[in-house]
Design an enzyme around this catalytic site. Structure first.
Site: not given
Length: 420
Positions: A87, A375, A406
């Site tokens: 990510c 996301h 994160c």
């Protein structure tokens, strides 16, 4: 402390609208979704370097950076390569570019794309070896073997991009962390509601207008919900832990999303090549942390990276005017900040003996975060950085910002920005 030999800046770029999984952008792959964005950015300025990433792998390419650049029909003499860190992919792309600027390169275009609607299906290793060998020795038998494949022969994304080592999803891991930190369902839903309300308000007042390029299929983000409410969020069932203790739902977790995002990384000379008025901020420092996820949780590394980064500059939490924190899950943001606030945590676990003071909750994600916006793995870092730079540009000169992401595998990447 100054990390770089010369001043390095990040400047707001563009992104596509973020689409719901299986929705308007689902016919793309990561390359085709990136191409119009790369062209739009290259119309603004010709970069000296192009760094791009995607997280969900494909056998169709090995260097998505170069593939996107050439498919976009752009100057083939611009070097282009790829970066990946789950990510945090497009954030580490920015860090990589920052370290390469100077000399012949003053302006880098970085970012990433993810089409989570279309994860590839692969063959298990033993099946792949068998069929590959057959193609060398007996092609008709290889064709017959392909026709006889069953679901047991395939590597399917049925576990939602589970961690390879544990075989468990990020949501499965985050349920454990939420329970360990006492993050309640009510607190998660409350944060999710704020995220949606702020993202919707940002669109309504035009905040995103110069950050998002409309596509033929979609003109604005599809995930923020103006009609959500505390009651609607509370009615959703747990999505991961269904034992009766679960608190993570589809409403307080970031949704499956398709999208691409980009930003600029530049020296002072590179900044001069961007249009006047482009929001920018100094990239003062960075921190990448990694933890043992069996001990600290899969998504808790930001709580180690943030105090280490701030302490190097003698900054307390209240000294930071803007906090742009990726919301993989509402529980993830809440747990990481709970760690930052816990007496003794930063000293005993992060190894930083410094009085950071109270945490300013009112300065976090003023225009919404990933729970509402979405996301797409490799696009999130660039979206967060661009959004933070624009938000920071409205604050007084010298204001500080923290951008935190994160990442799967027990990683956390954090950037320290300063308004010019």
């Amino acid at each position: 402390m100054q990390r770089y030999a010369r001043k390095i800046f990040v400047a707001s770029g563009l992104r596509t609208p973020f689409g719901r999984g299986g929705g308007a952008l689902a016919d793309h792959d990561a390359i085709s979704l990136s191409v119009p964005l790369a062209r739009a950015m290259a119309d603004i300025a010709r970069p000296d370097l192009f760094v791009w990433g995607t997280v969900i792998p494909s056998l169709g390419w090995s260097n998505i950076g170069r593939e996107v650049w050439l498919d976009a029909g752009l100057d083939p003499t611009v070097p282009a390569f790829s970066a990946v860190l789950a990510c945090s992919t497009s954030m580490v792309a920015a860090f990589a570019a920052a370290g390469m600027l100077g000399g012949s390169a003053d302006l880098a275009l970085v970012g990433g794309a993810e089409v989570m609607s279309n994860p590839p299906i692969g063959l298990k290793l033993d099946v792949s070896k068998r069929i590959t060998k057959l193609f060398r020795t007996d092609p008709p038998a290889a064709i017959a073997a392909l026709q006889a494949l069953t679901a047991d022969d395939l590597t399917l994304p049925v576990k939602g991009w589970a961690n390879r080592i544990t075989g468990r999803t990020m949501g499965d891991h985050m349920e454990e962390t939420a329970q360990a930190w006492g993050i309640t369902r009510e607190a998660q839903d409350e944060w999710a509601l704020k995220s949606h309300q702020r993202a919707v308000a940002g669109w309504e007042r035009g905040f995103f207008d110069d950050l998002v390029i409309p596509l033929p299929e979609l003109a604005r983000d599809a995930n923020p919900r103006a009609d959500t409410s505390a009651e609607k969020l509370a009615a959703l069932p747990p999505a991961f832990d269904k034992s009766g203790k679960g608190s993570l739902t589809a409403g307080n977790s970031s949704p499956i999303t398709d999208g691409a995002a980009a930003l600029w990384v530049a020296t002072e000379a590179g900044l001069s090549r961007l249009p006047a008025g482009t929001p920018f901020a100094e990239l003062v420092d960075q921190e990448i942390a990694a933890v043992d996820h069996h001990v600290d949780g899969l998504l808790m590394a930001p709580s180690f990276a943030i105090p280490r980064l701030l302490a190097r500059h003698g900054l307390r939490y209240e000294d930071v005017a803007l906090w742009e924190i990726h919301e993989a899950f509402a529980a993830q943001l809440l747990a990481n900040v709970a760690a930052l606030e816990k007496p003794g945590w930063t000293k005993d676990r992060a190894g930083v003996d410094f009085d950071f003071g109270p945490f300013p909750w009112d300065r976090v994600n003023p225009n919404g975060g990933s729970v509402a916006i979405g996301h797409p793995f490799a696009a999130t870092g660039a979206r967060d950085l661009s959004q933070a730079v624009k938000e920071l540009s409205a604050l007084p000169s010298g204001s500080w910002a923290i951008v935190s992401v994160c990442a799967d595998g027990g990683h956390g990447t954090v950037a320290l920005l300063r308004a010019p």
